[in-house]
Design a protein around this motif. Structure first.
Motif, mmCIF file in Angstrom:
data_model
loop_
_atom_site.group_PDB
_atom_site.id
_atom_site.type_symbol
_atom_site.label_atom_id
_atom_site.label_comp_id
_atom_site.label_asym_id
_atom_site.label_seq_id
_atom_site.Cartn_x
_atom_site.Cartn_y
_atom_site.Cartn_z
ATOM 1 N N THR A 21 -9.923 -25.968 9.917
ATOM 2 C CA THR A 21 -8.849 -26.433 9.368
ATOM 3 C C THR A 21 -8.393 -27.759 9.666
ATOM 4 O OG1 THR A 21 -7.911 -24.249 9.155
ATOM 5 C CG2 THR A 21 -6.340 -26.130 8.896
ATOM 6 N N PHE A 22 -8.401 -28.019 11.027
ATOM 7 C CA PHE A 22 -8.414 -29.313 11.775
ATOM 8 C C PHE A 22 -9.314 -30.562 11.210
ATOM 9 C CE2 PHE A 22 -8.164 -32.364 15.424
ATOM 10 C CZ PHE A 22 -6.811 -33.011 15.129
ATOM 11 N N ALA A 50 -4.045 -37.702 17.079
ATOM 12 C CA ALA A 50 -2.552 -37.267 17.659
ATOM 13 C C ALA A 50 -1.411 -37.013 16.747
ATOM 14 C CB ALA A 50 -2.276 -38.673 18.652
ATOM 15 N N ASP A 51 -1.549 -38.073 15.685
ATOM 16 C CA ASP A 51 -0.650 -37.756 14.527
ATOM 17 C C ASP A 51 -0.769 -36.402 13.998
ATOM 18 O OD1 ASP A 51 0.646 -40.334 15.008
ATOM 19 O OD2 ASP A 51 -0.609 -41.083 13.259
ATOM 20 N N GLU A 52 -1.766 -35.870 13.780
ATOM 21 C CA GLU A 52 -1.986 -34.645 13.304
ATOM 22 C C GLU A 52 -1.201 -33.460 13.960
ATOM 23 O OE1 GLU A 52 -2.568 -33.666 10.148
ATOM 24 O OE2 GLU A 52 -3.450 -35.542 9.294
ATOM 25 N N LEU A 53 -1.618 -33.510 15.219
ATOM 26 C CA LEU A 53 -0.897 -32.591 16.103
ATOM 27 C C LEU A 53 0.248 -33.146 16.858
ATOM 28 C CD1 LEU A 53 -4.374 -32.099 18.174
ATOM 29 C CD2 LEU A 53 -3.438 -30.650 16.771
ATOM 30 N N ASN A 54 0.853 -33.884 16.478
ATOM 31 C CA ASN A 54 2.066 -34.516 16.893
ATOM 32 C C ASN A 54 2.181 -34.645 18.519
ATOM 33 O OD1 ASN A 54 4.927 -35.468 16.579
ATOM 34 N ND2 ASN A 54 5.591 -33.473 16.961
ATOM 35 N N ASP A 77 3.001 -26.796 9.998
ATOM 36 C CA ASP A 77 4.386 -27.474 9.238
ATOM 37 C C ASP A 77 3.948 -28.868 8.800
ATOM 38 O OD1 ASP A 77 5.914 -25.353 9.378
ATOM 39 O OD2 ASP A 77 6.903 -26.103 11.171
ATOM 40 N N ARG A 78 3.129 -29.552 9.753
ATOM 41 C CA ARG A 78 2.838 -30.965 9.431
ATOM 42 C C ARG A 78 1.931 -31.047 8.050
ATOM 43 N NH1 ARG A 78 3.590 -35.096 12.738
ATOM 44 N NH2 ARG A 78 1.688 -36.213 12.008
#
Length: 264
Positions: A21-22, A50-54, A77-78
């Motif tokens: 998924t990632f 980093a943005d994808e994982l916040n 949620d992202r």
């Protein structure tokens, strides 16, 4: 040795995020993600991951705090970001559909945040000769702040980005007079119907640009009733000193009351 790949895998495992998924969210092959776990995240993908994982990009890179569990937003949620934006725009059920956040004031003495960059501001400047001639030049000491995330979302390298102030009504009401625009100076190859900033013999102009046979261009205004199309051959482009400054990737306006009535 713990590296960025180890930290990435730990976050994925802690949040039960499937590797497939990632990797799909980043647009890479799952096997490539496995290589990252061993060798570390390539720098060109660090901020995107980093943005994808916040999570904090610096922490992901070298382990400098803050730790990832300080983030409150879960990855799943992202992935539904577009659905969330749609609800914000249109509302759902009894929801008002509008979310307002407070403005945060700052001045020249306010330090840059970790994810901020300052972009220089350009405008038409009247030359000292006093004959009415202008040039598109950087305004000393004037800069605008952008987040790296905003520029990354637009695919813009911060080192190639500048801002400028638009005058005139040729792009109204899409871009109204006084708007500030963001220009990617690395994108000067014309893609038909995209908006570009141009230096036309010292005048800053913003237009839809189209290619013509023989190296010519067509300039089109949004307000085409008052500003008809202009066409220039390759020779005229040189004679009239027309230069593509870059692709317009962003614009923003603070307007006065009644200003829109002037551009309808």
């Amino acid at each position: 040795m713990e590296n960025s790949g180890k930290r990435l895998r730990d976050v994925l495992d802690d949040r039960s995020i499937p590797y497939t998924t990632f990797s799909s969210a980043l647009g890479i092959d799952p096997q490539r993600l496995n290589n990252w776990f061993k060798r570390g995240i390539p720098k060109e993908f660090l901020f995107q991951a980093a943005d994808e994982l916040n999570v904090n990009a610096r922490w992901l890179y070298d382990g400098t705090p803050p730790a990832p569990d300080e983030a409150e937003v879960v990855y799943e949620d992202r992935l539904r970001k577009e659905d969330v934006l749609a609800v914000m725009r249109h509302g759902e059920g009894n929801s008002p559909g509008i979310i307002l956040e407070p403005l945060h004031p700052w001045d020249d003495s306010t330090p840059l945040d970790e994810d901020e960059v300052e972009l220089p501001l350009y405008k038409e400047v009247e030359l000292a000769a006093g004959d009415g001639r202008t040039a598109v030049q950087e305004v000393p000491g004037r800069k605008l702040r952008f987040s790296y995330a905003t520029l990354r979302a637009a695919g813009v390298d911060p080192s190639a980005a500048v801002c400028a102030t638009l005058t005139g009504t040729s792009m109204s009401p899409l871009i109204i007079p006084g708007a500030t625009i963001g220009i990617d100076r690395s994108s000067t190859n014309i893609i038909d119907s995209e908006i570009y900033a141009l230096d036309h013999d010292g005048m800053l102009r913003v237009k839809f640009v189209y290619r013509l046979p023989g190296g010519g261009i067509r300039l089109r205004s949004y307000n085409s009733e008052e500003h008809p199309d202009e066409e220039y051959t390759r020779e005229e482009i040189q004679q009239k000193s027309i230069k593509i400054l870059g692709w317009v990737f962003w614009w923003s306006t603070v307007r006065r009351k009644g200003q829109l009535s002037l551009v309808r």
